[in-house]
Design a protein around this motif. Sequence first.
Motif, PDB file in Angstrom:
ATOM      1  N   LEU A  61       0.830  -1.201   0.000  1.00  0.00           N
ATOM      2  CA  LEU A  61       0.000   0.000   0.000  1.00  0.00           C
ATOM      3  C   LEU A  61       0.863   1.248   0.000  1.00  0.00           C
ATOM      4  O   LEU A  61       0.626   2.189  -0.773  1.00  0.00           O
ATOM      5  CB  LEU A  61      -0.930   0.007   1.210  1.00  0.00           C
ATOM      6  N   PHE A  62       1.873   1.269   0.858  1.00  0.00           N
ATOM      7  CA  PHE A  62       2.760   2.428   0.895  1.00  0.00           C
ATOM      8  C   PHE A  62       3.481   2.591  -0.436  1.00  0.00           C
ATOM      9  O   PHE A  62       3.696   3.717  -0.902  1.00  0.00           O
ATOM     10  CB  PHE A  62       3.770   2.295   2.030  1.00  0.00           C
ATOM     11  N   ALA A  63       3.834   1.461  -1.060  1.00  0.00           N
ATOM     12  CA  ALA A  63       4.505   1.525  -2.361  1.00  0.00           C
ATOM     13  C   ALA A  63       3.610   2.181  -3.406  1.00  0.00           C
ATOM     14  O   ALA A  63       4.078   2.947  -4.254  1.00  0.00           O
ATOM     15  CB  ALA A  63       4.912   0.123  -2.812  1.00  0.00           C
ATOM     16  N   ILE A  64       2.302   1.898  -3.349  1.00  0.00           N
ATOM     17  CA  ILE A  64       1.378   2.478  -4.323  1.00  0.00           C
ATOM     18  C   ILE A  64       1.234   3.982  -4.102  1.00  0.00           C
ATOM     19  O   ILE A  64       1.252   4.773  -5.056  1.00  0.00           O
ATOM     20  CB  ILE A  64       0.006   1.779  -4.221  1.00  0.00           C
ATOM     21  N   ILE A  65       1.093   4.398  -2.848  1.00  0.00           N
ATOM     22  CA  ILE A  65       0.962   5.832  -2.553  1.00  0.00           C
ATOM     23  C   ILE A  65       2.243   6.564  -2.933  1.00  0.00           C
ATOM     24  O   ILE A  65       2.204   7.651  -3.524  1.00  0.00           O
ATOM     25  CB  ILE A  65       0.630   6.038  -1.070  1.00  0.00           C
ATOM     26  N   GLY A 107      -3.702  12.585  -4.488  1.00  0.00           N
ATOM     27  CA  GLY A 107      -3.820  12.069  -3.129  1.00  0.00           C
ATOM     28  C   GLY A 107      -5.243  12.117  -2.610  1.00  0.00           C
ATOM     29  O   GLY A 107      -5.718  11.183  -1.945  1.00  0.00           O
ATOM     30  N   LEU A 108      -5.954  13.198  -2.911  1.00  0.00           N
ATOM     31  CA  LEU A 108      -7.346  13.321  -2.485  1.00  0.00           C
ATOM     32  C   LEU A 108      -8.230  12.273  -3.162  1.00  0.00           C
ATOM     33  O   LEU A 108      -9.147  11.716  -2.538  1.00  0.00           O
ATOM     34  CB  LEU A 108      -7.867  14.729  -2.793  1.00  0.00           C
ATOM     35  N   VAL A 109      -7.960  11.995  -4.436  1.00  0.00           N
ATOM     36  CA  VAL A 109      -8.721  10.964  -5.154  1.00  0.00           C
ATOM     37  C   VAL A 109      -8.501   9.594  -4.514  1.00  0.00           C
ATOM     38  O   VAL A 109      -9.449   8.822  -4.313  1.00  0.00           O
ATOM     39  CB  VAL A 109      -8.324  10.938  -6.642  1.00  0.00           C
ATOM     40  N   VAL A 113     -11.606   7.448  -2.855  1.00  0.00           N
ATOM     41  CA  VAL A 113     -11.984   6.171  -3.473  1.00  0.00           C
ATOM     42  C   VAL A 113     -11.721   4.987  -2.545  1.00  0.00           C
ATOM     43  O   VAL A 113     -12.505   4.031  -2.498  1.00  0.00           O
ATOM     44  CB  VAL A 113     -11.224   5.981  -4.811  1.00  0.00           C
ATOM     45  N   SER A 114     -10.646   5.051  -1.779  1.00  0.00           N
ATOM     46  CA  SER A 114     -10.182   3.880  -1.041  1.00  0.00           C
ATOM     47  C   SER A 114     -10.813   3.699   0.336  1.00  0.00           C
ATOM     48  O   SER A 114     -11.018   2.564   0.777  1.00  0.00           O
ATOM     49  CB  SER A 114      -8.657   3.936  -0.886  1.00  0.00           C
ATOM     50  N   LEU A 115     -11.102   4.786   1.034  1.00  0.00           N
ATOM     51  CA  LEU A 115     -11.616   4.655   2.397  1.00  0.00           C
ATOM     52  C   LEU A 115     -12.897   3.808   2.480  1.00  0.00           C
ATOM     53  O   LEU A 115     -13.025   2.976   3.386  1.00  0.00           O
ATOM     54  CB  LEU A 115     -11.842   6.029   3.019  1.00  0.00           C
ATOM     55  N   MET A 142      -2.924   5.648   6.660  1.00  0.00           N
ATOM     56  CA  MET A 142      -2.179   5.941   5.434  1.00  0.00           C
ATOM     57  C   MET A 142      -3.093   6.469   4.327  1.00  0.00           C
ATOM     58  O   MET A 142      -2.698   7.344   3.545  1.00  0.00           O
ATOM     59  CB  MET A 142      -1.448   4.695   4.943  1.00  0.00           C
ATOM     60  N   LEU A 143      -4.314   5.973   4.249  1.00  0.00           N
ATOM     61  CA  LEU A 143      -5.247   6.462   3.235  1.00  0.00           C
ATOM     62  C   LEU A 143      -5.672   7.897   3.542  1.00  0.00           C
ATOM     63  O   LEU A 143      -5.756   8.740   2.644  1.00  0.00           O
ATOM     64  CB  LEU A 143      -6.473   5.553   3.156  1.00  0.00           C
ATOM     65  N   ILE A 144      -5.943   8.201   4.802  1.00  0.00           N
ATOM     66  CA  ILE A 144      -6.303   9.563   5.187  1.00  0.00           C
ATOM     67  C   ILE A 144      -5.160  10.523   4.879  1.00  0.00           C
ATOM     68  O   ILE A 144      -5.380  11.664   4.439  1.00  0.00           O
ATOM     69  CB  ILE A 144      -6.681   9.628   6.683  1.00  0.00           C
ATOM     70  N   GLY A 145      -3.937  10.065   5.086  1.00  0.00           N
ATOM     71  CA  GLY A 145      -2.773  10.931   4.870  1.00  0.00           C
ATOM     72  C   GLY A 145      -2.190  10.860   3.477  1.00  0.00           C
ATOM     73  O   GLY A 145      -1.149  11.480   3.203  1.00  0.00           O
TER      74      GLY A 145
END
Length: 449
Positions: A61-65, A107-109, A113-115, A142-145
């Motif tokens: 997940l971190f790799a994708i962000i 990042g906002l998208v 989408v993910s939450l 991580m998704l929020i940030g």
Amino acid sequence: MDTENLYYFEKVPVAKAIAHFAVPMMLGTSMSVIYSILNAFFLGTLHNTAMLTALALTLPLFAIIMALGNLIGMGSGTFISRLLGEKKYEDVKHVSSFAFYSSLVLGLVVMAVSLPLIDLIVHGLGATSESFVFTKDYVMIMLIGSPIVVLFFTLENIVRSEGAAITSMIGMILSVVVNIILDVLVIFVFHWGVIGVASATVISNLVASVFYALHIGYKSQFLTVSLKWFKATKDILSNVLKIGVPVFIMSIFLGAMSLIFNYFLVEYGNQAVAAYGISSRLLQFPEFILMGLCEGVVPLIAFSFTANKLRMKKTIGFTFKTILVLAVVFGVIVYLISDHLIGLFTTDPQLIVMGSYILHVTFLSLFITGMTTLFTGIFQATAQGTAAFIMSIAQGITLIPVLFIANEVSGFHGVVWSLVIADAVTFLVGAIMLYVLRNKLQPGIDQLA
């Protein structure tokens, strides 16, 4: 870009120029790995294997962000360096403003989408009943940030692209130092566990992003975060995306490979996953040193590609020799003290044995992964989008079938060795493409022929 940075781009001896660009990047990336290692160490003191497992499972997940930040950051950064070599300074402002605002939007998208899909994401990461809660806590933060994390990686790239390598390093180190301090507080004082570790990562990225934005706003002559310079023209989009998309795809493949790798390791128990998580963090230290070297010279290669190809040739040759020396030094160290390194994170004898074995095997490919990173950097710097794209998918395409076959043939040992095989194939693909493109990039590439 001030005159000092321009001086390093154009005038100083190649070795000194590489040191100016690469050493800060190497120090910055090594600090990031030190943080990652300390992160696992701090959680390891709680003697909760499920927490360590969650930390390993969330790496994809971190790799994708991070990939989204590099999509905009690397694509914009190499374009900025080429524009500086052509002295198109006004265009640099448009590109840097585009990078800033588009990274925030991306990042906002991701967050929006993910939450709502967070439970599906956690299950998709391979969380078991024991690690599900810890994994979900980390994923949620991580998704929020994610807008902040994407922005951090974008700004680090574009600051470095104008030659401000020391400023780039300071931002990375600032992020790591803040992260470590917060980790100590959230783990040992507030006892927030995994959710505290994830929060510390986001906050530290925010602090570094503010630092970079202030540098761009007050000290950079050509970069800007002003909205009035924002443009999303066809030229900007094509130049950013033809390099950024391959970087993104490569990161996605790395995340997917890590995810698939974890799926195979889960068959051999949580200890296998935790052992891989520990050993991979230790392996990240030399890998990120080499990555810092190769990524650090990308702006210099990109600038020289449009301004002085002979200087590009010398830069590539010196970098190649440095990769060889560093790979040998790190390899010797690891083979001598691998058990002690794994023992820093756990007292579980099985974890130590498994982690040490993974280290021994994966270190065999350290040199070729360093060279693969250099090949990719050359393609990115010289705007060879097709070659960069092929490099981005080569390892993933190779690893997936090799994993299935090796797992059937040799079990746990086959899974571990599949990494080395995939690295070797990717190296060969990069070397062949570099040879094919050598006439187009002359005299920059013949040093490696």
